[in-house]
Motif scaffolding. Structure first.
Motif, PDB file in Angstrom:
ATOM      1  N   LEU A  92       0.844  -1.196   0.000  1.00 21.99           N
ATOM      2  CA  LEU A  92       0.000   0.000   0.000  1.00 21.99           C
ATOM      3  C   LEU A  92       0.883   1.252   0.000  1.00 21.99           C
ATOM      4  O   LEU A  92       2.000   1.249   0.549  1.00 21.99           O
ATOM      5  CB  LEU A  92      -0.910  -0.002   1.224  1.00 21.99           C
ATOM      6  CG  LEU A  92      -2.018  -1.079   1.246  1.00 21.99           C
ATOM      7  CD1 LEU A  92      -2.790  -1.005   2.544  1.00 21.99           C
ATOM      8  CD2 LEU A  92      -2.958  -0.916   0.063  1.00 21.99           C
ATOM      9  N   PRO A  93       0.423   2.314  -0.604  1.00 23.97           N
ATOM     10  CA  PRO A  93       1.267   3.530  -0.676  1.00 23.97           C
ATOM     11  C   PRO A  93       1.736   4.002   0.699  1.00 23.97           C
ATOM     12  O   PRO A  93       2.882   4.427   0.863  1.00 23.97           O
ATOM     13  CB  PRO A  93       0.356   4.551  -1.350  1.00 23.97           C
ATOM     14  CG  PRO A  93      -0.598   3.735  -2.153  1.00 23.97           C
ATOM     15  CD  PRO A  93      -0.829   2.495  -1.362  1.00 23.97           C
ATOM     16  N   GLU A  94       0.851   3.907   1.697  1.00 23.90           N
ATOM     17  CA  GLU A  94       1.244   4.370   3.020  1.00 23.90           C
ATOM     18  C   GLU A  94       2.193   3.409   3.725  1.00 23.90           C
ATOM     19  O   GLU A  94       2.720   3.718   4.802  1.00 23.90           O
ATOM     20  CB  GLU A  94       0.009   4.602   3.897  1.00 23.90           C
ATOM     21  CG  GLU A  94      -0.853   3.373   4.111  1.00 23.90           C
ATOM     22  CD  GLU A  94      -1.916   3.232   3.039  1.00 23.90           C
ATOM     23  OE1 GLU A  94      -2.896   2.499   3.264  1.00 23.90           O
ATOM     24  OE2 GLU A  94      -1.762   3.847   1.948  1.00 23.90           O
ATOM     25  N   MET A  95       2.407   2.223   3.124  1.00 18.07           N
ATOM     26  CA  MET A  95       3.304   1.266   3.755  1.00 18.07           C
ATOM     27  C   MET A  95       4.520   0.961   2.891  1.00 18.07           C
ATOM     28  O   MET A  95       5.184  -0.050   3.067  1.00 18.07           O
ATOM     29  CB  MET A  95       2.550  -0.041   4.040  1.00 18.07           C
ATOM     30  CG  MET A  95       1.380   0.113   4.992  1.00 18.07           C
ATOM     31  SD  MET A  95       0.686  -1.456   5.511  1.00 18.07           S
ATOM     32  CE  MET A  95       2.048  -2.099   6.441  1.00 18.07           C
ATOM     33  N   VAL A  96       4.767   1.842   1.938  1.00 17.22           N
ATOM     34  CA  VAL A  96       5.926   1.637   1.069  1.00 17.22           C
ATOM     35  C   VAL A  96       7.209   1.636   1.882  1.00 17.22           C
ATOM     36  O   VAL A  96       8.131   0.854   1.654  1.00 17.22           O
ATOM     37  CB  VAL A  96       5.964   2.707  -0.033  1.00 17.22           C
ATOM     38  CG1 VAL A  96       7.260   2.606  -0.830  1.00 17.22           C
ATOM     39  CG2 VAL A  96       4.764   2.564  -0.952  1.00 17.22           C
ATOM     40  N   ASN A  97       7.267   2.547   2.876  1.00 13.49           N
ATOM     41  CA  ASN A  97       8.457   2.632   3.733  1.00 13.49           C
ATOM     42  C   ASN A  97       8.252   1.840   5.022  1.00 13.49           C
ATOM     43  O   ASN A  97       8.594   2.301   6.119  1.00 13.49           O
ATOM     44  CB  ASN A  97       8.766   4.096   4.053  1.00 13.49           C
ATOM     45  CG  ASN A  97       9.098   4.895   2.800  1.00 13.49           C
ATOM     46  OD1 ASN A  97       9.763   4.377   1.903  1.00 13.49           O
ATOM     47  ND2 ASN A  97       8.622   6.135   2.730  1.00 13.49           N
ATOM     48  N   ASN A  98       7.690   0.673   4.899  1.00 14.83           N
ATOM     49  CA  ASN A  98       7.462  -0.181   6.066  1.00 14.83           C
ATOM     50  C   ASN A  98       8.796  -0.484   6.733  1.00 14.83           C
ATOM     51  O   ASN A  98       9.726  -0.987   6.081  1.00 14.83           O
ATOM     52  CB  ASN A  98       6.790  -1.490   5.619  1.00 14.83           C
ATOM     53  CG  ASN A  98       6.314  -2.333   6.782  1.00 14.83           C
ATOM     54  OD1 ASN A  98       7.098  -2.688   7.634  1.00 14.83           O
ATOM     55  ND2 ASN A  98       5.019  -2.651   6.781  1.00 14.83           N
ATOM     56  N   PRO A  99       8.919  -0.195   8.043  1.00 18.17           N
ATOM     57  CA  PRO A  99      10.215  -0.402   8.701  1.00 18.17           C
ATOM     58  C   PRO A  99      10.510  -1.861   9.015  1.00 18.17           C
ATOM     59  O   PRO A  99      11.651  -2.195   9.340  1.00 18.17           O
ATOM     60  CB  PRO A  99      10.069   0.416   9.986  1.00 18.17           C
ATOM     61  CG  PRO A  99       8.612   0.388  10.278  1.00 18.17           C
ATOM     62  CD  PRO A  99       7.900   0.400   8.946  1.00 18.17           C
ATOM     63  N   ASN A 100       9.507  -2.718   8.922  1.00 19.62           N
ATOM     64  CA  ASN A 100       9.706  -4.101   9.361  1.00 19.62           C
ATOM     65  C   ASN A 100       9.887  -5.086   8.203  1.00 19.62           C
ATOM     66  O   ASN A 100      10.649  -6.046   8.319  1.00 19.62           O
ATOM     67  CB  ASN A 100       8.524  -4.551  10.222  1.00 19.62           C
ATOM     68  CG  ASN A 100       8.383  -3.698  11.471  1.00 19.62           C
ATOM     69  OD1 ASN A 100       9.366  -3.424  12.158  1.00 19.62           O
ATOM     70  ND2 ASN A 100       7.155  -3.254  11.759  1.00 19.62           N
ATOM     71  N   PHE A 101       9.146  -4.870   7.089  1.00 14.07           N
ATOM     72  CA  PHE A 101       9.140  -5.882   6.031  1.00 14.07           C
ATOM     73  C   PHE A 101       9.287  -5.228   4.671  1.00 14.07           C
ATOM     74  O   PHE A 101       8.967  -4.044   4.492  1.00 14.07           O
ATOM     75  CB  PHE A 101       7.825  -6.682   6.056  1.00 14.07           C
ATOM     76  CG  PHE A 101       7.511  -7.255   7.406  1.00 14.07           C
ATOM     77  CD1 PHE A 101       8.161  -8.389   7.865  1.00 14.07           C
ATOM     78  CD2 PHE A 101       6.560  -6.641   8.230  1.00 14.07           C
ATOM     79  CE1 PHE A 101       7.869  -8.903   9.110  1.00 14.07           C
ATOM     80  CE2 PHE A 101       6.276  -7.157   9.470  1.00 14.07           C
ATOM     81  CZ  PHE A 101       6.935  -8.299   9.922  1.00 14.07           C
ATOM     82  N   THR A 102       9.755  -6.039   3.726  1.00 13.83           N
ATOM     83  CA  THR A 102       9.840  -5.625   2.329  1.00 13.83           C
ATOM     84  C   THR A 102       9.462  -6.821   1.454  1.00 13.83           C
ATOM     85  O   THR A 102       9.406  -7.971   1.925  1.00 13.83           O
ATOM     86  CB  THR A 102      11.257  -5.144   1.986  1.00 13.83           C
ATOM     87  OG1 THR A 102      11.268  -4.677   0.630  1.00 13.83           O
ATOM     88  CG2 THR A 102      12.268  -6.295   2.105  1.00 13.83           C
TER      89      THR A 102
END
Length: 711
Positions: free
Chosen positions: A536-546
């Motif tokens: 999701l756009p708001e989770m592009v920079n997710n600190p935990n997963f990629t």
């Protein structure tokens, strides 16, 4: 006839003459010191009497004997003299008696016991018995004591020609191929003669043919029958009767004869070609006849029989070789013409065929007789018939997109009436093949339209049957199958192939693959599926997963760091957007659940619950709850047990706060002082159980004091 009689008399008297010549030596008394017996028919004894005499002297035998002979079938008024026995011990004083024993003694042969003459008293038959063995002995007339040891001699029955030859195995049957060459062996016969084959020619046979010339001949001595004419034709005459004679006496006049018959059958060879009964055949056939139907039969006759008459039929020329075929009937030996392809009266009304019949089994010996085949012409006339409609194609294949609009035209079928009248055609759908009524057809032009929406994901193919009916004759109908393929459109968004749940170890490493997921799409694009994955756009920079796209169209989820703690956060939710490559592309969002778990050093998941983190190793929360429940249950049971026990043992006494004086009984009798109080216990009235000694002692003291006060 006189010659025959003379021959018979000669055969009869010849042995008698021989007997007469040899008779004087039979009765000759030899001047010998020892006794002898001379028997008829031995020239050796007559001519070499001295030599015989020396032999007898050396063996000390008193008998000199030999064979006797007697003619068979001799019959006269008196018994026939066979021979005479005599011994030199007989001085003529009639003191010696001759005794005869053995075969036929007394019944066939009789001896004069005084003179020793032996007579045959019955008619003899050499074929019944050829010789007789008898024993002769001389005894004293008065005492019957033997004067000499017994001695055996033989009487042989001389043969005369009294038996005709016989064919014991007749009548005979034989076969020989027709058209055989001259001298071909047919068979041989055998006759037997019961007469003596050694004595004279009575059993010497000669064979001849009495009937059967000039077709057959016979070897006189071997009785081998052979063909006497070449190229005998079975078709002209198949069977011959041959009369064969066997004659004894070497075939000379006066011999006896016997006959038998031999039936000779000529077996067939392929020496005749087939021949059609007629050169031209006419047949007619309706144009709507079913394929494979027999149209007519042709036959080529063959004078031969069996496999030599078998013929194969073929169509060798004509304008209907592609439409017709001919097969051979092995039983009827004819050719059956059948239809191979449909006929059309409107296209062609007649056909001409040239058929050939040829022998199957050809004998190369007779190939010079010409070709063993024949030809004939067959004319076939096609008759007009009311035919059903004919579709322009035997099958139809139509395609339609699943998002096609209702009542849109999918395709069209066409049909025509092949008859000259050309009736109009009406179209309809066989509803047994379209139970859901998804399609309609225009009855006039055959256009097929969509009646209900289609969904390729539910059914890709629809098979229906279209019926074409003649308006003028409703019995003339035709059917054609129509296959409708539903084409795909991109109307389904991709999604996870299954419900995924990932597990993340607290001691995991950064960049470690947590889970690999794949997607599915109900659509079926021509070039296959190709999915795009994103967060999701708001989770592009997710600190935990990629996430990472793989070459096999799958997706890998990776951890960005280590040090995850399930006490801080036990579950992570990771939304993932999946897009297809359709036009226009469709997408959907699927959420992946990631649980933080406790793992071993080698990465094996051991526990993923928070409460398990504070519990002793090996005990889960459920196990602890069960243990605690058991403990509580046990405590409740103990409390209930104690309560019930106390309630049962509690005595019925006055409570401590009650006034004891309210229970004093007053009466006007004079008491006995302290002793009287001891004698009566008031507690007994209040609690009868106290009589059993359960009343406490302090209560006794209290009551005793009260009695004194009352006094």
């Amino acid at each position: 006839m006189p010659e025959r009689l003379a021959e018979m008399l000669l055969d009869l008297w010849t042995p008698l003459i021989i007997l007469w010549i040899t008779l004087p030596p039979c009765i000759y008394m030899a001047p010998m010191n020892q006794s002898q017996v001379l028997m008829s028919g031995s020239p050796l004894e007559i001519n070499s009497l001295g030599e015989e005499q020396r032999i007898l002297n050396r063996s000390k035998r008193g008998w000199v004997w030999n064979q006797m002979f007697v003619l068979e079938e001799f019959s006269g008024p008196e018994p026939i003299l066979v021979g005479r026995l005599h011994t030199d011990l007989d001085p003529g004083s009639k003191k010696i008696k001759y005794i005869l024993s053995g075969d036929g003694a007394g019944t066939i042969f009789q001896i004069n016991d005084v003179t020793g003459d032996i007579h045959a008293i019955k008619r003899l038959d050499r074929e019944e018995k050829a010789e007789y063995t008898l024993t002769a002995q001389a005894v004293d007339w008065e005492t019957s004591k033997p004067l000499e040891p017994p001695s055996e001699f033989i009487i042989k029955v001389q043969d005369i020609n009294d038996n005709a030859p016989e064919f014991l195995n007749g009548p005979y049957h034989a076969t020989v191929p027709e058209m055989s060459i001259l001298g071909t062996s047919v068979t041989n016969v055998t006759a037997t003669d019961a007469d003596d084959p050694v004595y004279g020619n009575s059993a010497k046979l000669v064979y001849s043919i009495l009937e059967g010339q000039p077709y057959f001949s016979i070897e006189p001595e071997t009785a081998i029958i052979k063909t006497a004419l070449p190229n005998m034709d079975r078709e002209a005459k198949e069977e011959y009767l041959v009369v064969i004679q066997a004659k004894d006496m070497g075939g000379h006049s006066g011999g006896l004869s016997g006959t038998t018959t031999l039936t000779v059958t000529l077996t067939d060879v392929n020496d005749n070609p087939p021949k059609f009964a007629q050169s031209l055949y006419h047949f007619s056939v309706p144009e709507d006849v079913v394929l494979g139907t027999a149209i007519g039969r042709v036959k080529a006759n063959d004078q031969d029989i069996g496999e030599n008459a078998q013929s194969s039929y073929d169509i060798i020329d004509g304008d209907g070789t592609a439409l017709f075929e001919i097969t051979s009937d092995a039983q009827a030996q004819d050719g059956i013409i059948r239809l191979r392809k449909p006929l059309d009266f409107e296209t062609k009304k007649s056909y001409t065929l040239k058929v050939e019949a040829a022998n199957v089994h050809i004998d190369p010996r007779f190939s010079s007789r010409g070709p063993f085949k024949d030809t004939a012409t067959v004319k076939i006339v096609v008759e007009d018939a009311d035919e059903p409609p004919v579709f322009s194609s035997p099958t139809y294949l139509l395609e339609v997109h699943e998002n096609a609009a209702l009542n849109s035209v999918i395709g069209q079928v066409t049909a025509r009436d092949p008859d000259i009248t050309s009736s109009p055609i009406r179209f309809s759908i066989d509803r047994h093949t379209d139970l859901e009524r998804q399609f309609n057809i225009n009855a006039d032009d055959g256009k097929i339209t969509l009646a209900t929406p289609l969904d390729r994901e539910l059914s890709v193919w629809h098979n229906i049957t279209i019926i074409a009916t003649e308006i003028r004759n409703h019995s003339q109908i035709s059917r054609v199958p129509v296959a409708i393929k539903v084409l795909d459109v991109n109307d389904n968004a991709p999604e996870f192939a299954s419900e995924y749940e990932a597990f993340l170890c607290e001691n995991g490493k950064p960049g470690q693959v947590i889970q690999t997921v794949s997607a599915m799409d109900k659509d079926d694009p021509k070039n296959g599926h190709y999915f795009l994955y994103s967060l999701l756009p708001e989770m592009v920079n997710n600190p935990n997963f990629t996430i990472k796209k793989n070459e096999d169209n799958s997706l890998s989820i990776l951890a960005k760091h280590n040090g995850f703690n399930r006490q801080k956060q036990e579950v992570y939710l990771l939304p993932i957007i999946i897009s297809d490559s359709g036009n226009p592309p469709l997408s959907s969002t699927s959420t992946l659940t990631i649980r933080v778990c406790g793992c071993s050093n080698d990465g094996v998941v051991q526990s993923c619950n928070v409460e398990a983190y504070v519990l002793p190793i090996g005990l889960s929360m459920g196990a602890l709850i069960a243990i605690l429940a058991c403990i509580i249950l046990l405590l409740v049971i103990v409390v209930l047990f104690v309560t019930l026990r106390r309630h049962k043992n509690e005595p019925l006494i006055i409570k401590d706060d009650e006034d004891v004086r309210e229970n004093i009984i007053r009466y006007d009798d004079e008491g006995g002082g302290e002793e009287d109080t001891e004698a009566f216990d008031i507690a007994t009235l209040q609690n009868p159980d106290g009589i059993n000694g359960f009343l406490p002692h302090y209560r006794r003291g209290l009551l005793g004091g009260m009695s004194q006060d009352a006094v």
